[in-house]
Design an enzyme around this catalytic site. Structure first.
Site, PDB file in Angstrom:
ATOM      1  N   HIS A 178       0.744  -1.194  -0.186  1.00 19.58           N
ATOM      2  CA  HIS A 178      -0.020   0.104   0.067  1.00 19.58           C
ATOM      3  C   HIS A 178       0.925   1.254  -0.114  1.00 19.58           C
ATOM      4  O   HIS A 178       0.441   2.293  -0.790  1.00 19.58           O
ATOM      5  CB  HIS A 178      -0.858  -0.090   1.200  1.00 19.58           C
ATOM      6  CG  HIS A 178      -2.079  -0.788   1.095  1.00 19.58           C
ATOM      7  ND1 HIS A 178      -3.047  -0.460   0.301  1.00 19.58           N
ATOM      8  CD2 HIS A 178      -2.513  -1.953   1.710  1.00 19.58           C
ATOM      9  CE1 HIS A 178      -4.172  -1.117   0.315  1.00 19.58           C
ATOM     10  NE2 HIS A 178      -3.804  -2.130   1.387  1.00 19.58           N
ATOM     11  N   ASP A 228      -7.755  -2.325  -1.942  1.00 16.00           N
ATOM     12  CA  ASP A 228      -8.525  -2.994  -1.071  1.00 16.00           C
ATOM     13  C   ASP A 228      -9.835  -2.563  -1.808  1.00 16.00           C
ATOM     14  O   ASP A 228     -10.264  -1.440  -1.888  1.00 16.00           O
ATOM     15  CB  ASP A 228      -8.677  -2.575   0.349  1.00 16.00           C
ATOM     16  CG  ASP A 228      -7.289  -3.001   1.097  1.00 16.00           C
ATOM     17  OD1 ASP A 228      -6.770  -3.932   0.808  1.00 16.00           O
ATOM     18  OD2 ASP A 228      -6.988  -2.046   2.220  1.00 16.00           O
ATOM     19  N   GLU A 242      -7.363 -11.987   3.030  1.00 13.10           N
ATOM     20  CA  GLU A 242      -8.242 -11.124   2.943  1.00 13.10           C
ATOM     21  C   GLU A 242      -8.621 -10.862   1.267  1.00 13.10           C
ATOM     22  O   GLU A 242      -8.166 -10.825   0.565  1.00 13.10           O
ATOM     23  CB  GLU A 242      -7.500  -9.670   3.342  1.00 13.10           C
ATOM     24  CG  GLU A 242      -6.982  -9.514   4.637  1.00 13.10           C
ATOM     25  CD  GLU A 242      -5.779  -8.089   4.807  1.00 13.10           C
ATOM     26  OE1 GLU A 242      -5.824  -7.198   3.708  1.00 13.10           O
ATOM     27  OE2 GLU A 242      -5.612  -8.050   5.604  1.00 13.10           O
ATOM     28  N   HIS A 266      -8.089  -7.557  -0.620  1.00 13.11           N
ATOM     29  CA  HIS A 266      -6.895  -6.842  -0.939  1.00 13.11           C
ATOM     30  C   HIS A 266      -6.173  -7.625  -2.268  1.00 13.11           C
ATOM     31  O   HIS A 266      -5.924  -8.697  -2.376  1.00 13.11           O
ATOM     32  CB  HIS A 266      -5.936  -7.346   0.283  1.00 13.11           C
ATOM     33  CG  HIS A 266      -4.594  -6.636   0.145  1.00 13.11           C
ATOM     34  ND1 HIS A 266      -3.968  -5.453   0.906  1.00 13.11           N
ATOM     35  CD2 HIS A 266      -3.351  -7.046  -0.530  1.00 13.11           C
ATOM     36  CE1 HIS A 266      -2.878  -5.140   0.609  1.00 13.11           C
ATOM     37  NE2 HIS A 266      -2.505  -6.264  -0.404  1.00 13.11           N
TER      38      HIS A 266
END
EC number: 3.4.13.22
Length: 237
Positions: free
Chosen positions: A150, A157, A214, A217
């Site tokens: 990120h 996301d 996740e 992500h």
């Protein structure tokens, strides 16, 4: 006398004829603003920008290059697992190469009746430090000393919405840290599994890879070697 009267009559008839035959004055309609540059009330509408001349590692605001995405930048609110606002304002920035890949992926989703919705995009490293102070647990927050993708502008996301903006059911909310959010967790309705499969397979087709824990992500494969950055986007006054 008779000749003079006849002369006057001829002059008057000629004058009347000229006025009848004279064309009406033309009036030009008001200029119409170009549809792609002016709004209905004359306000400037920003044209979408081009990637031409930009290096792949340049940071760009995604909304300047496509208006087909949806945004819900959670860390600009308190609606996140931190329960704190850590962005000064909501924006979605990425590297150019990430933006290009996202636009291509989104075009494929649109052809199937869906669009990408963003929860988070590029994250300045200074914000990573804020998050670490709030939750100093590497299971939930990447250590800012090393940084995350990120912080490199190569991770997003996301979820999917239909063309009316309704989110597809992915089984959990964004930032749900439990087994139910894992890709290998299959004890979910078939609709949820199909939605996750659509998201994952399409993103992987366009150069992204998922992380195991996740469903939301995605990292750009070509972005993992970029440097951690602390570029900060401008906020409206």
């Amino acid at each position: 006398m008779f000749r003079f009267s006849l002369f006057v009559m001829l002059v008057l008839l000629s004058s009347c004829r000229q006025q009848v035959e004279k064309k009406p004055t033309e009036t030009r309609p008001p200029e119409v603003a170009e549809k792609d540059t002016k709004g209905s009330v004359g306000q400037e509408v920003q044209k979408l920008k081009s990637f031409e001349g930009l290096a792949d590692t340049t940071f760009v605001r995604l909304a300047d290059f496509s208006d087909d995405f949806v945004y819900d930048i959670r860390y600009a609110t308190e609606n996140n697992f931190l329960k704190a606002k850590v962005y000064d304002c909501a924006e979605c920035y990425t590297r150019v190469k990430t933006a290009k890949a996202l636009i291509k992926a989104n075009k494929e989703f649109i052809s199937k009746g869906y669009r990408i919705k963003f929860f988070d995009c590029y994250r300045p490293n200074s914000v990573q430090y804020k998050m670490w102070q709030l939750v100093p647990n590497p299971q939930y927050v990447a250590n800012p000393v090393k940084g995350s993708i990120h912080n490199k502008g190569g991770a997003v996301d996301i979820t999917l919405v239909d063309m009316q903006g309704n989110e597809l059911d992915m089984g959990t909310d964004f930032d749900f840290f439990g087994k139910k959010a894992h890709h290998e967790f299959t004890e979910l309705p078939d609709e949820v599994l199909q939605n996750r499969k659509l998201l994952k397979e399409t993103m992987e087709k366009h150069g992204f890879w998922a992380i195991r824990t996740e469903w939301w992500h995605y990292n750009l494969s070509a972005g993992s070697n970029d440097k951690v950055a602390n570029f900060k986007w401008p906020c409206p006054n």
